[in-house]
Design an enzyme around this catalytic site. Structure first.
Site, short mmCIF file in Angstrom:
data_model
loop_
_atom_site.label_atom_id
_atom_site.label_comp_id
_atom_site.label_asym_id
_atom_site.label_seq_id
_atom_site.Cartn_x
_atom_site.Cartn_y
_atom_site.Cartn_z
N HIS A 81 0.85 -1.18 0.00
CA HIS A 81 0.00 0.00 0.00
C HIS A 81 0.89 1.24 0.00
O HIS A 81 1.99 1.21 0.53
CB HIS A 81 -0.89 0.00 1.26
CG HIS A 81 -2.01 0.99 1.20
ND1 HIS A 81 -3.22 0.71 0.65
CD2 HIS A 81 -2.08 2.28 1.61
CE1 HIS A 81 -4.01 1.78 0.73
NE2 HIS A 81 -3.33 2.75 1.31
N ASP A 160 -14.26 3.21 7.02
CA ASP A 160 -13.20 4.02 6.42
C ASP A 160 -13.72 4.77 5.21
O ASP A 160 -13.37 5.93 5.00
CB ASP A 160 -11.99 3.15 6.03
CG ASP A 160 -10.96 3.98 5.27
OD1 ASP A 160 -10.47 4.96 5.86
OD2 ASP A 160 -10.69 3.70 4.10
N ARG A 167 -13.44 13.28 5.74
CA ARG A 167 -12.20 14.00 6.03
C ARG A 167 -11.81 14.91 4.88
O ARG A 167 -11.33 16.02 5.08
CB ARG A 167 -11.06 13.00 6.26
CG ARG A 167 -11.07 12.39 7.63
CD ARG A 167 -10.15 11.18 7.68
NE ARG A 167 -8.80 11.48 7.25
CZ ARG A 167 -7.96 10.57 6.74
NH1 ARG A 167 -8.33 9.31 6.61
NH2 ARG A 167 -6.75 10.92 6.39
N SER A 182 -7.04 4.58 8.76
CA SER A 182 -7.64 4.40 7.44
C SER A 182 -6.90 3.30 6.67
O SER A 182 -7.52 2.37 6.14
CB SER A 182 -7.56 5.74 6.69
OG SER A 182 -7.82 5.59 5.33
N LYS A 186 -8.18 -0.92 6.26
CA LYS A 186 -8.41 -1.52 4.93
C LYS A 186 -7.52 -2.74 4.73
O LYS A 186 -7.94 -3.74 4.16
CB LYS A 186 -8.07 -0.50 3.84
CG LYS A 186 -9.17 0.50 3.59
CD LYS A 186 -8.92 1.28 2.32
CE LYS A 186 -7.79 2.27 2.45
NZ LYS A 186 -8.17 3.64 2.68
N1 URA Z 1 -4.43 6.50 2.03
C1 URA Z 1 -5.50 5.99 2.70
O1 URA Z 1 -5.98 4.90 2.39
N2 URA Z 1 -6.01 6.70 3.72
C2 URA Z 1 -5.53 7.88 4.10
O2 URA Z 1 -6.04 8.46 5.02
C3 URA Z 1 -4.42 8.41 3.39
C4 URA Z 1 -3.89 7.69 2.36
#
Ligand code: URA
Length: 417
Positions: A81, A160, A167, A182, A186
């Protein structure tokens, strides 16, 4: 317990209990807590922060707010990620390399929001490529072909989805506990047991300083440990765009050129070596990082990663003739050169500015429901550090609106000294 008391506690800089955090996440996911109450609490978290225990409880509550996948039948899946950036085509290059080395790639990616791009938008610029396959097809593709890349269509971490969108509209994106929860919620919901996270740092990233990037990396690593997910965070620079291309189709073309061995930007090489070697280490494929770096580059050079990319695209309905001959991609109407205003050394090409200008050209979206123009963006020919002479071409603006291209030309996007 009620939400007003929870908001008041965080407003007054007090610590929230696990039960209070779960109450908020459950209530907001179900729609029992309103957007304006959630906004107030998120803003209070943004301003007053959270300690590591609160951040971990927030992450776990978000992770279990929807379905949680079990990928154990696929073998040793190592997820990757990025905290986001400009020109970040690393997933497109690295994941086929990893799959070509026999590590299963089962990855769910996001769309771009604000100035940062998203892998799903890039993949969708390939005619026919289907990012919204079912979970059964996703699992089947990984079993048969060792790789699948899809969008976040499943009910994974729905809390999320709601909080992330919120946000963005209330100026609360750059917060360490909110970003950590966040991303990790995930990743936990997406089922991999091992995770490598690219924590971008610089003007074009959420974390502007090394100190903040380290804080974010530390908290995500410790959340991973508590959730039984081995997590490695690598801090990578994001002061100038990654590689030479910015924009959806333009980045796909650059990723394909890299996989075809046409060229390899130095920054892309450093990032894929570092992230890739750590993924191979977590998967137990190698025992030292240097061997991993060599394997990553070797599988690009020998064409195995490119073959895997073709397999991925054709498997998910994409027209591989566009990959074989990238001239087939539709281009923007105007391709306008950017010339050096004077001779000297390029000392800056600000990633944040380029990300914003790409959005202005239509490559990104301001709101979730906005559509994007896959053709527009930038292709640079020079990076920071290059010596240039006055009038030399430093890159091209790809625009469908000539006036917008001319507006950008008025700006000094390359700083030369
Ligand atoms: N990537 C994400 O998945 N969430 C965030 O808050 C920032 C970057």
């Amino acid at each position: 317990m009620n939400i007003q008391e929870i908001i008041a506690k965080k407003r007054d800089k007090l610590e929230l209990s696990k039960e209070e955090i779960e109450y908020f996440i459950n209530g907001y996911t179900k729609g029992e807590i309103t957007d304006y109450q959630a906004s107030a609490l998120v803003m209070a978290i943004y301003i007053n922060g959270m300690n590591d225990r609160e951040t971990t409880d927030l992450t776990l509550a978000m992770a279990y707010s929807g379905d949680v996948l079990d990928l154990s039948s696929l073998g040793e899946v190592v997820d990757k990620h990025s905290t986001g950036g400009v020109g970040d085509k690393i997933t497109l290059v690295l994941m086929p390399v990893i799959a070509s080395l026999g590590i299963p790639v089962a990855k769910m990616s996001g769309r771009g929001l604000g100035f940062t791009g998203g892998t799903i938008d890039k993949l969708e610029s390939i005619p026919g490529y289907n990012t919204s396959i079912s979970i059964d097809v996703f699992m089947e593709n990984v079993k048969k072909h060792g790789i699948s890349l899809m969008g976040q269509t499943l009910n994974l971490a729905p809390a999320d989805k709601k909080i992330y969108a919120l946000r963005d509209t209330i100026a609360c994106t750059e917060s360490i506990p909110l970003i950590a929860s966040s991303i990790m919620s995930k990743k936990i919901a997406a089922g991999a047991n091992k995770i490598v996270i690219d924590v971008t740092c610089g003007s074009g990233a959420f974390m502007k300083t090394r100190e903040d990037a380290e804080k974010l990396a530390n908290i995500m690593t410790s959340i991973g440990r508590l959730a039984n997910k081995e997590t490695v965070c690598i801090i990578t620079p994001m002061d100038e765009p990654v590689g030479y291309a910015v924009g959806n189709t333009l980045e796909v073309i650059e990723a394909v050129d890299i996989l075809k061995n046409k060229y390899m930007p130095e920054d892309v090489k450093n990032i894929i070596e570092e992230l890739g070697a750590n993924m191979l280490l977590l998967a137990g494929k190698i025992s030292n990082i240097e061997d991993g770096k060599n394997l990553i580059i070797e599988n690009i050079k020998n064409g195995k990663a490119y073959s895997k990319f073709l397999e991925l695209i054709s498997n998910q309905g994409g027209d591989i003739s566009y990959i074989e001959d990238t001239d087939k991609f539709e281009r923007a109407k105007y391709i306008v050169p950017i010339k050096a205003s004077k001779s000297g050394k390029i000392i800056s090409l600000d990633a944040l500015n380029i990300g914003k200008l790409s959005c202005y050209l239509g490559a990104g979206r301001e709101k979730k429901e906005d559509s994007i123009n896959p053709r527009v963006g930038f292709v640079f020919t020079k990076k920071v550090g290059s010596l240039v002479t006055e009038g030399e071409v430093l890159g091209y603006i790809h625009a469908d609106d000539e006036q917008k291209a001319n507006e950008i030309l008025k700006q000094e996007i390359f700083v030369i000294e």
